[in-house]
Design a protein around this motif. Structure first.
Motif, mmCIF file in Angstrom:
data_model
loop_
_atom_site.group_PDB
_atom_site.id
_atom_site.type_symbol
_atom_site.label_atom_id
_atom_site.label_comp_id
_atom_site.label_asym_id
_atom_site.label_seq_id
_atom_site.Cartn_x
_atom_site.Cartn_y
_atom_site.Cartn_z
ATOM 1 N N PRO A 246 -21.143 25.450 24.578
ATOM 2 C CA PRO A 246 -19.847 25.095 23.980
ATOM 3 C C PRO A 246 -19.938 23.804 23.178
ATOM 4 O O PRO A 246 -20.471 22.794 23.656
ATOM 5 C CB PRO A 246 -18.939 24.927 25.192
ATOM 6 N N GLY A 247 -19.454 23.859 21.950
ATOM 7 C CA GLY A 247 -19.439 22.678 21.107
ATOM 8 C C GLY A 247 -20.775 22.296 20.510
ATOM 9 O O GLY A 247 -20.896 21.254 19.869
ATOM 10 N N LYS A 248 -21.780 23.136 20.714
ATOM 11 C CA LYS A 248 -23.112 22.831 20.195
ATOM 12 C C LYS A 248 -23.589 23.939 19.272
ATOM 13 O O LYS A 248 -23.076 25.052 19.287
ATOM 14 C CB LYS A 248 -24.105 22.633 21.338
ATOM 15 N N GLU A 249 -24.594 23.613 18.478
ATOM 16 C CA GLU A 249 -25.176 24.614 17.599
ATOM 17 C C GLU A 249 -26.099 25.533 18.395
ATOM 18 O O GLU A 249 -26.634 25.159 19.439
ATOM 19 C CB GLU A 249 -25.948 23.939 16.468
ATOM 20 N N ARG A 250 -26.292 26.715 17.852
ATOM 21 C CA ARG A 250 -27.227 27.638 18.468
ATOM 22 C C ARG A 250 -28.632 27.062 18.404
ATOM 23 O O ARG A 250 -29.038 26.496 17.385
ATOM 24 C CB ARG A 250 -27.171 28.983 17.755
ATOM 25 N N GLU A 251 -29.371 27.227 19.502
ATOM 26 C CA GLU A 251 -30.720 26.692 19.530
ATOM 27 C C GLU A 251 -31.727 27.744 19.984
ATOM 28 O O GLU A 251 -31.404 28.670 20.732
ATOM 29 C CB GLU A 251 -30.800 25.468 20.460
ATOM 30 N N PHE A 252 -32.937 27.552 19.534
ATOM 31 C CA PHE A 252 -34.048 28.429 19.881
ATOM 32 C C PHE A 252 -34.455 28.199 21.328
ATOM 33 O O PHE A 252 -34.568 27.058 21.779
ATOM 34 C CB PHE A 252 -35.204 28.128 18.930
ATOM 35 N N VAL A 253 -34.687 29.293 22.039
ATOM 36 C CA VAL A 253 -35.173 29.214 23.417
ATOM 37 C C VAL A 253 -36.641 29.619 23.490
ATOM 38 O O VAL A 253 -37.471 28.914 24.071
ATOM 39 C CB VAL A 253 -34.331 30.120 24.341
ATOM 40 N N VAL B 294 -37.204 24.312 27.951
ATOM 41 C CA VAL B 294 -37.294 25.420 28.907
ATOM 42 C C VAL B 294 -38.728 25.743 29.295
ATOM 43 O O VAL B 294 -38.950 26.590 30.184
ATOM 44 C CB VAL B 294 -36.620 26.697 28.352
ATOM 45 N N LYS B 295 -39.673 25.095 28.644
ATOM 46 C CA LYS B 295 -41.080 25.374 28.936
ATOM 47 C C LYS B 295 -41.361 25.137 30.415
ATOM 48 O O LYS B 295 -40.870 24.197 31.010
ATOM 49 C CB LYS B 295 -41.946 24.472 28.065
#
Length: 118
Positions: A41-48, A63-64
């Protein structure tokens, strides 16, 4: 055309685990790089992370060593195993598909909510 449907989201306590699935329809699943992304919420989409068509994987630093992506080409499905979840992992998680020689993810799922309580 590829259609993607995620499942497996839910509410979990910090330190717990979840496994997300992304089922793909359409042909030539094995020729696509499959990625996971998230948006809090309130953040940009990020790569996982991603699992390429050639078999390589890579992950965001955040997440590594906690998340693992796998795929089953026979089932046209990609998975995201999430261990040792933290409250900051709370987000809507999306899977996406990128054609073999494309630079962009052209197909996206509808997303699944993951909520981690402290």
């Amino acid at each position: 055309q590829v259609q993607l449907v995620e499942s497996g989201g839910g509410l979990v306590q910090a330190g717990g685990s979840l496994r997300l699935s992304c089922a793909a329809s359409g042909r030539s699943f094995r020729s696509y790089t499959m990625g996971w992304f998230r948006q809090a919420p309130g953040k940009e989409r990020e790569f996982v992370g991603r699992f390429s068509w050639s078999g390589s994987t890579d992950y965001a630093d955040s997440v590594k060593d906690r998340f693992t992506i796998s795929r089953d080409n026979a089932k046209n499905t990609v998975y995201l195993q999430m261990n040792n979840l933290k409250p900051e992992d709370t987000a809507v998680y999306y899977c996406a598909a990128r054609a073999q020689y494309s630079t962009e993810y052209g197909y996206w799922g509808q997303g699944t909510q993951v909520s981690v309580s402290s």
